[in-house]
Design an enzyme around this catalytic site. Structure first.
Site, PDB file in Angstrom:
ATOM      1  N   ASP A 239       0.827  -1.205   0.000  1.00 14.82           N
ATOM      2  CA  ASP A 239       0.000   0.000   0.000  1.00 14.82           C
ATOM      3  C   ASP A 239       0.863   1.257   0.000  1.00 14.82           C
ATOM      4  OD1 ASP A 239      -2.700   1.305   0.440  1.00 14.82           O
ATOM      5  OD2 ASP A 239      -1.645   2.016   2.234  1.00 14.82           O
ATOM      6  N   ALA A 240       0.545   2.186  -0.892  1.00 15.72           N
ATOM      7  CA  ALA A 240       1.074   3.561  -0.893  1.00 15.72           C
ATOM      8  C   ALA A 240       2.558   3.632  -0.575  1.00 15.72           C
ATOM      9  CB  ALA A 240       0.281   4.417   0.091  1.00 15.72           C
ATOM     10  N   GLU A 274       1.537  -0.081  -4.849  1.00 14.45           N
ATOM     11  CA  GLU A 274       0.684   1.065  -5.140  1.00 14.45           C
ATOM     12  C   GLU A 274       1.567   2.292  -5.031  1.00 14.45           C
ATOM     13  OE1 GLU A 274      -3.150   3.663  -3.593  1.00 14.45           O
ATOM     14  OE2 GLU A 274      -1.978   2.472  -2.191  1.00 14.45           O
ATOM     15  N   HIS A 302      -6.317   4.274 -15.309  1.00 15.56           N
ATOM     16  CA  HIS A 302      -7.657   4.458 -14.747  1.00 15.56           C
ATOM     17  C   HIS A 302      -8.180   5.851 -15.026  1.00 15.56           C
ATOM     18  CE1 HIS A 302     -10.362   6.011 -11.622  1.00 15.56           C
ATOM     19  NE2 HIS A 302     -10.945   4.835 -11.728  1.00 15.56           N
ATOM     20  N   HIS A 303      -7.370   6.876 -14.773  1.00 16.99           N
ATOM     21  CA  HIS A 303      -7.847   8.255 -14.885  1.00 16.99           C
ATOM     22  C   HIS A 303      -8.227   8.593 -16.324  1.00 16.99           C
ATOM     23  CE1 HIS A 303      -6.655   8.379 -10.861  1.00 16.99           C
ATOM     24  NE2 HIS A 303      -5.562   9.111 -10.926  1.00 16.99           N
ATOM     25  N   ASP A 372     -10.223   2.215  -3.889  1.00 15.33           N
ATOM     26  CA  ASP A 372      -9.982   3.642  -3.685  1.00 15.33           C
ATOM     27  C   ASP A 372     -10.842   4.491  -4.609  1.00 15.33           C
ATOM     28  OD1 ASP A 372      -8.204   4.022  -1.574  1.00 15.33           O
ATOM     29  OD2 ASP A 372      -6.455   3.576  -2.804  1.00 15.33           O
ATOM     30  N   GLN A 373     -10.847   4.137  -5.880  1.00 15.90           N
ATOM     31  CA  GLN A 373     -11.509   4.982  -6.860  1.00 15.90           C
ATOM     32  C   GLN A 373     -13.022   4.962  -6.711  1.00 15.90           C
ATOM     33  OE1 GLN A 373      -9.767   7.041  -8.423  1.00 15.90           O
ATOM     34  NE2 GLN A 373      -7.743   6.129  -8.169  1.00 15.90           N
ATOM     35  N   GLY A 375     -14.558   3.873  -3.374  1.00 20.58           N
ATOM     36  CA  GLY A 375     -14.838   4.184  -1.979  1.00 20.58           C
ATOM     37  C   GLY A 375     -14.487   5.591  -1.561  1.00 20.58           C
TER      38      GLY A 375
END
Length: 571
Positions: A239-240, A274, A302-303, A372-373, A375
Site C-alpha cells: 500500500d502507498a 501502489e 484508470h484516470h 480507492d476509486q 470508496g
C-alpha cells in the site's frame, strides 16, 4: 518455547504468559528473550518497565483484538489439503476482494463459497484487501495495527489458511494487500516498544514509519516473508509506497528477500506496489539500479479511461480531460501519461518515462475500478450507477485487452449496483466522531452537503456496500458477466494480448473511438452514442462483440454501433 521481543529502550521486560510472570534477559541489539511454557492458544504479552502487559508486536494471533493479549500460534497445526506450485504474474488477471463486504456474513468461510464463481470467471489471482487486525469488527482494513496477525472476526489465521487452500484447489492464486506506511491510529502499541516511528518525516497519517532503523525494516520484511511462506500466498500488494519515508533501502531489501524465498520454495512470488510517483525505478530490476518490485498500479490508465467514460474533470481527472482518448493512446504505447509532463493537479511536472527494455507491460496493472476509486467518492458510487451496460462493456474490453496486467474490483464483472462506501467501526467514540467529522468536512470542500455523506460508523453503511449475489442471475448483469468471461477467455487463449513487447501494429483514436492492433488482434471501441466507422487496414473476423456487428466491408472498414466494443482477428 522461546519468547522474544525487541525493546531497546526498556530497562526491564517481563513476560506474562498463561497468567504467570517471567523476567526476561536482555541480549545484544535491544532484544529480550526468555524460555517459558507455551502451546497453541497460550495468551501472552510483554510488560515494559513494570507497565501493563502489551501484545507482542510480532503476534501471529490476537484473539481479543489489537488491545488484547497475543496468543501463541503453532503453524505446524495448519492443515493444507492441496499442493500449490504457484502462479506467476505474467499473464495474470487479478480480482480485488474485500472479505468484509464480499458477502453480508463477512468471513473467509463465506467468501470461499463464491470461489467457484471466480474460477468460472477466469481470473487467476484474488487480491485480498488487508486482513490484519483493526479496531472493531468491520472496516476497510487500512487502519490495521498488527502486520503479522489476521483479523479475528474474519476467521483468524485458521480461516485464512482454509480460504487460501480452497482457492488453490480451484487453481486460483492469492495476493494480500499489506500496509507498511502507517499503523492505527487506534490500538497501535509499537511506540512503547521502540523507535518504530520518526518525527523527522511525516505522512498523511502522522509520524512516518522509521525505515532508517534496520530493525524496523527487518520487522516489516520478515512479516512479508511470513505471509508468503506460512499462508502460501503468491504475492503481496504494498500500500502507498510513496508514503514510505525514506523508501530506500527498504524496497530493494524487501524485493531481494522475496526473490530469495521464491527460489527456496521453488514457486513464483511477486510484489505489486501502489504508487502515485510514476517512477520507473519501482519496477526496474535491482541489477539496473531499481527497487526490483515486480509490478505497480497504474492510476494513469484508470484516470484516462474514467475521464473518457464519464466526462468528469474535477481533481486529478483535469489532467486527462482535454483529450482522454489520446491520453489513453499514450498510456497504451508507453505506460505512463505523466512521464515528466506538467500536471495541473499537482502544479508541477510529474513522473518519468519507462524504459521498455526493463519494464514490460505486464509490470503495470490496469483497472477500471478499485476500492480507492470507488470508496473515496462521496457516495461510494460505482461506474454502473452512471454508465450504460454498453459503456461498461467497452471499459472491460479496454482493460482486459490492454497489454497490462488487468485487475477487476469485486462485482465489477456483472455491473454491481451496490455502492462501496467508506465505513469504520471504531470503539473509541472520540476517534469515531473525528473520522465522521473529517469525512464530511473533506467532501463539503468539494460541494457535497454534509447530510449526503454516509456515516462511516453506521452499520448500514457497511451493509449497503455488501455485494448482492442475486444480481448476476438477472439482466442486464448476466449479459455483462458473460462478456467478462468471454474477454478473459480470449486473453488466456490469445498470446498477442499478453505479449511482453510494447510495439503496436496500429493504434488510433479520435474523440470517442479507440482502435489498436497487437499482432493479429484488433480491438475496436466506440464510446459514442452515435455509430462509428473504423478503418482496420485489412480483413479481420469478429471473435467477440458486445452488440451485433457486421464484418468489415470490402474496404476494411468496420461499422460499430453506439457504445460497443469488438475484438477481431486479422485474416
Amino acid at each position: 518455547m522461546r519468547y522474544e521481543v525487541w525493546a531497546p529502550s526498556a530497562s526491564q521486560v517481563t513476560l506474562h504468559a498463561d497468567g504467570r510472570a517471567y523476567p526476561m534477559r536482555r541480549e545484544d541489539g535491544g532484544w529480550w528473550r526468555r524460555a517459558a511454557p507455551g502451546t497453541d492458544g497460550t495468551r501472552y504479552g510483554f510488560a515494559l518497565d513494570d507497565g501493563p502487559a502489551l501484545p507482542d508486536p510480532r503476534a501471529r494471533r490476537l484473539p481479543d483484538g489489537p488491545d488484547g493479549l497475543a496468543a501463541v500460534l503453532d503453524p505446524t497445526l495448519s492443515v493444507w489439503r492441496h499442493d500449490w506450485p504457484g502462479r506467476p504474474l505474467p499473464g495474470a488477471v487479478l480480482y480485488e476482494l474485500h472479505v468484509g463486504t464480499f458477502t453480508r456474513t463477512g468471513t473467509f468461510e463465506a467468501a470461499a463459497e463464491h470461489l467457484p464463481h471466480l474460477a468460472q470467471l477466469g481470473v487467476t489471482h484474488i487480491e485480498l484487501m488487508p486482513v490484519c487486525p483493526f479496531p472493531g469488527t468491520h472496516g476497510w482494513g487500512y487502519d490495521g495495527v498488527a502486520p503479522w496477525a489476521v483479523h479475528e472476526p474474519y476467521g483468524g489465521p485458521g480461516g485464512l489458511v482454509r480460504f487460501v487452500d480452497a482457492a488453490h484447489a480451484l487453481g486460483l492464486g492469492v495476493v494480500l494487500d499489506v500496509v507498511h506506511n502507517h499503523l492505527g491510529p487506534s490500538g497501535n502499541h509499537l511506540p512503547a516498544f521502540g523507535p518504530y516511528f520518526t518525527d523527522r518525516h511525516h505522512t498523511p497519517w502522522g509520524a512516518a514509519v522509521n525505515l532508517g532503523e534496520p530493525e524496523v525494516r527487518a520487522y516489516f520484511t520478515n512479516s512479508a516473508l511470513a505471509w508468503l511462506r506460512d499462508y502460501r500466498l503468491d504475492g503481496l500488494r504494498l500500500d502507498a509506497i510513496h508514503a514510505l519515508t525514506p523508501r530506500a533501502p527498504f524496497l530493494p531489501e524487501l524485493s531481494s528477500a522475496v526473490d530469495e524465498l521464491s527460489q527456496s520454495l521453488s514457486r513464483p512470488l511477486f510484489l505489486i506496489a501502489e504508487s502515485d510517483l510514476n517512477d520507473p525505478l519501482t519496477t526496474t530490476p535491482r541489477s539496473s539500479g531499481g527497487h526490483g518490485l515486480h509490478a505497480q498500479w497504474n492510476d494513469d490508465f484508470h484516470h484516462a479511461l474514467h475521464t473518457a467514460l464519464t466526462g468528469e474533470s474535477q481533481g486529478y481527472y483535469a489532467d486527462f480531460a482535454a483529450d482522454p482518448a489520446q491520453a489513453l493512446a499514450k498510456i497504451l504505447r508507453g505506460g505512463f501519461f505523466h512521464d515528466g509532463t506538467y500536471s495541473s493537479f499537482r502544479n508541477r511536472p510529474h513522473g518519468h518515462p519507462l524504459n521498455p527494455s526493463t519494464t514490460p507491460p505486464y509490470r503495470l496493472l490496469a483497472y477500471t475500478q478499485t476500492h480507492d476509486q470507488i470508496g473515496n467518492r462521496a457516495q461510494g458510487d460505482r461506474l454502473s450507477a452512471h454508465l450504460s451496460p454498453g459503456l461498461l462493456a467497452c471499459a472491460a474490453a479496454l482493460t482486459l485487452c490492454s497489454p497490462f496486467t488487468p485487475m477487476l474490483f469485486m462485482g465489477e464483472e456483472w455491473g454491481a449496483r451496490t455502492p462501496w462506501q467508506y465505513f469504520t467501526d471504531h470503539p473509541d467514540p472520540a476517534l469515531a466522531e473525528a473520522v465522521r467529522t473529517g469525512r464530511r468536512r473533506e467532501f463539503a470542500a468539494h460541494g457535497w452537503p454534509s447530510d449526503a455523506i454516509p456515516d462511516p460508523q453506521s452499520p448500514e453503511t457497511r451493509l449497503r456496500s455488501c455485494l448482492d449475489w442475486d444480481e448476476p442471475k438477472r439482466e442486464p448483469h448476466a449479459r455483462l458477466l458473460a462478456w467478462y468471461r468471454r474477454l478473459i477467455a480470449l486473453r488466456r487463449a490469445t498470446p498477442a494480448l499478453t505479449d511482453p513487447d510494447w510495439s503496436y501494429t496500429a493504434l488510433s483514436t479520435d474523440d470517442r473511438t479507440v482502435h489498436f492492433r497487437r499482432g493479429p488482434v484488433h480491438l475496436a471501441v466506440n464510446l459514442s452514442p452515435q455509430p462509428a466507422a473504423l478503418a482496420l487496414g485489412g480483413t479481420a473476423a469478429i471473435v467477440a462483440a458486445w452488440s451485433p456487428v457486421a464484418p468489415p466491408d470490402g474496404a476494411g472498414v468496420l461499422h460499430l454501433p453506439p457504445e460497443t466494443a469488438a475484438v477481431l482477428l486479422a485474416t
